[in-house]
Write a protein that holds these residues in place. Structure first.
Motif, mmCIF file in Angstrom:
data_model
loop_
_atom_site.group_PDB
_atom_site.id
_atom_site.type_symbol
_atom_site.label_atom_id
_atom_site.label_comp_id
_atom_site.label_asym_id
_atom_site.label_seq_id
_atom_site.Cartn_x
_atom_site.Cartn_y
_atom_site.Cartn_z
ATOM 1 N N ASP A 18 -9.886 32.049 121.794
ATOM 2 C CA ASP A 18 -9.326 32.037 120.450
ATOM 3 C C ASP A 18 -9.564 30.728 119.710
ATOM 4 O O ASP A 18 -9.182 30.599 118.554
ATOM 5 C CB ASP A 18 -7.818 32.296 120.513
ATOM 6 N N ASP A 19 -10.175 29.759 120.351
ATOM 7 C CA ASP A 19 -10.340 28.422 119.787
ATOM 8 C C ASP A 19 -11.668 28.305 119.036
ATOM 9 O O ASP A 19 -12.730 28.263 119.643
ATOM 10 C CB ASP A 19 -10.267 27.393 120.918
ATOM 11 N N ASP A 20 -11.591 28.260 117.701
ATOM 12 C CA ASP A 20 -12.800 28.141 116.866
ATOM 13 C C ASP A 20 -13.513 26.811 117.059
ATOM 14 O O ASP A 20 -14.673 26.675 116.686
ATOM 15 C CB ASP A 20 -12.442 28.288 115.393
ATOM 16 N N ASP A 21 -12.819 25.812 117.594
ATOM 17 C CA ASP A 21 -13.407 24.487 117.756
ATOM 18 C C ASP A 21 -13.935 24.220 119.164
ATOM 19 O O ASP A 21 -14.493 23.161 119.420
ATOM 20 C CB ASP A 21 -12.392 23.400 117.391
ATOM 21 N N PHE A 22 -13.766 25.171 120.072
ATOM 22 C CA PHE A 22 -14.237 24.973 121.433
ATOM 23 C C PHE A 22 -15.768 25.078 121.465
ATOM 24 O O PHE A 22 -16.340 26.070 121.012
ATOM 25 C CB PHE A 22 -13.624 25.995 122.394
ATOM 26 N N PRO A 23 -16.446 24.059 121.981
ATOM 27 C CA PRO A 23 -17.918 24.049 121.981
ATOM 28 C C PRO A 23 -18.496 24.942 123.080
ATOM 29 O O PRO A 23 -18.924 24.474 124.126
ATOM 30 C CB PRO A 23 -18.247 22.575 122.205
ATOM 31 N N ALA A 24 -18.547 26.228 122.813
ATOM 32 C CA ALA A 24 -18.898 27.207 123.831
ATOM 33 C C ALA A 24 -20.375 27.582 123.871
ATOM 34 O O ALA A 24 -20.823 28.169 124.842
ATOM 35 C CB ALA A 24 -18.078 28.476 123.609
ATOM 36 N N TYR A 25 -21.136 27.244 122.835
ATOM 37 C CA TYR A 25 -22.486 27.781 122.716
ATOM 38 C C TYR A 25 -23.559 26.708 122.864
ATOM 39 O O TYR A 25 -23.499 25.660 122.226
ATOM 40 C CB TYR A 25 -22.654 28.486 121.365
ATOM 41 N N THR A 26 -24.551 27.012 123.678
ATOM 42 C CA THR A 26 -25.694 26.120 123.828
ATOM 43 C C THR A 26 -26.537 26.182 122.563
ATOM 44 O O THR A 26 -26.386 27.097 121.741
ATOM 45 C CB THR A 26 -26.571 26.546 125.015
ATOM 46 N N MET A 27 -27.443 25.249 122.417
ATOM 47 C CA MET A 27 -28.295 25.224 121.236
ATOM 48 C C MET A 27 -29.099 26.525 121.104
ATOM 49 O O MET A 27 -29.168 27.108 120.026
ATOM 50 C CB MET A 27 -29.241 24.030 121.244
ATOM 51 N N GLY A 28 -29.691 26.968 122.191
ATOM 52 C CA GLY A 28 -30.488 28.192 122.139
ATOM 53 C C GLY A 28 -29.672 29.401 121.734
ATOM 54 O O GLY A 28 -30.089 30.204 120.902
ATOM 55 N N ARG A 29 -28.493 29.542 122.328
ATOM 56 C CA ARG A 29 -27.617 30.676 121.995
ATOM 57 C C ARG A 29 -27.104 30.552 120.575
ATOM 58 O O ARG A 29 -27.033 31.550 119.846
ATOM 59 C CB ARG A 29 -26.445 30.729 122.985
ATOM 60 N N ALA A 30 -26.752 29.352 120.143
ATOM 61 C CA ALA A 30 -26.271 29.138 118.778
ATOM 62 C C ALA A 30 -27.351 29.513 117.767
ATOM 63 O O ALA A 30 -27.079 30.206 116.785
ATOM 64 C CB ALA A 30 -25.849 27.685 118.590
ATOM 65 N N ALA A 31 -28.568 29.071 118.004
ATOM 66 C CA ALA A 31 -29.676 29.392 117.099
ATOM 67 C C ALA A 31 -29.899 30.899 117.045
ATOM 68 O O ALA A 31 -30.087 31.473 115.960
ATOM 69 C CB ALA A 31 -30.945 28.673 117.546
ATOM 70 N N MET A 33 -27.692 33.257 117.620
ATOM 71 C CA MET A 33 -26.551 33.910 116.967
ATOM 72 C C MET A 33 -26.640 33.859 115.448
ATOM 73 O O MET A 33 -26.217 34.805 114.778
ATOM 74 C CB MET A 33 -25.242 33.280 117.440
ATOM 75 N N ILE A 34 -27.170 32.768 114.894
ATOM 76 C CA ILE A 34 -27.241 32.678 113.430
ATOM 77 C C ILE A 34 -28.645 32.958 112.899
ATOM 78 O O ILE A 34 -28.896 32.828 111.710
ATOM 79 C CB ILE A 34 -26.711 31.328 112.905
ATOM 80 N N GLY A 35 -29.535 33.357 113.802
ATOM 81 C CA GLY A 35 -30.871 33.766 113.372
ATOM 82 C C GLY A 35 -31.739 32.635 112.878
ATOM 83 O O GLY A 35 -32.432 32.771 111.869
ATOM 84 N N THR A 36 -31.699 31.525 113.574
ATOM 85 C CA THR A 36 -32.502 30.375 113.174
ATOM 86 C C THR A 36 -33.154 29.768 114.412
ATOM 87 O O THR A 36 -33.165 30.364 115.473
ATOM 88 C CB THR A 36 -31.642 29.356 112.401
ATOM 89 N N LEU A 67 -20.881 27.050 113.922
ATOM 90 C CA LEU A 67 -21.879 28.092 113.680
ATOM 91 C C LEU A 67 -21.685 28.744 112.315
ATOM 92 O O LEU A 67 -22.661 29.076 111.643
ATOM 93 C CB LEU A 67 -21.845 29.144 114.790
ATOM 94 N N ARG A 68 -20.445 28.906 111.872
ATOM 95 C CA ARG A 68 -20.213 29.442 110.523
ATOM 96 C C ARG A 68 -20.742 28.475 109.468
ATOM 97 O O ARG A 68 -21.360 28.886 108.485
ATOM 98 C CB ARG A 68 -18.726 29.725 110.306
#
Length: 111
Positions: A18-31, A33-36, A67-68
């Protein structure tokens, strides 16, 4: 908001969902997820829009909130806005949202 940083948290594993500030995503996964690309995430980091937390191994980790923010910057870049200008716009939008929220709170207190 001048810079969005991931914060170190001492929460239970269940709280992290539930924590929007928890750094859960690696760079590859983050990219993904947002299509970049990871290069885009590095670029907005260099523009100081977001600052990911670093893992013990030095890898970047991103929160859902970051990510948002990155997705909004990507949206502007996709519309033809230069990346530095897109980052500035996102910062200004966030500052305006904060100011409007504070203004509303003050109005409610004076009712």
């Amino acid at each position: 908001m001048v810079q969005v940083t991931a914060q170190s948290h001492r929460t239970t594993k269940a709280d992290r969902f539930d924590d929007d500030d928890f750094p859960a995503y690696t760079m590859g996964r983050a990219a993904e997820m947002i299509g970049t690309t990871p290069a885009f995430l590095r670029a907005i980091g260099e523009a100081r829009l977001i600052t990911p937390l670093r893992s013990e191994g030095g890898h970047r980790r991103y929160s859902r909130y970051q990510l948002r923010v990155a997705a909004r910057a990507r949206e502007l870049v996709d519309q033809g806005t230069p990346i530095d200008a897109a980052c500035r716009i996102v910062i200004l939008e966030d500052q305006l949202e904060d100011a409007l929220r504070m203004n509303e709170q003050l109005r409610e207190q004076n009712i």
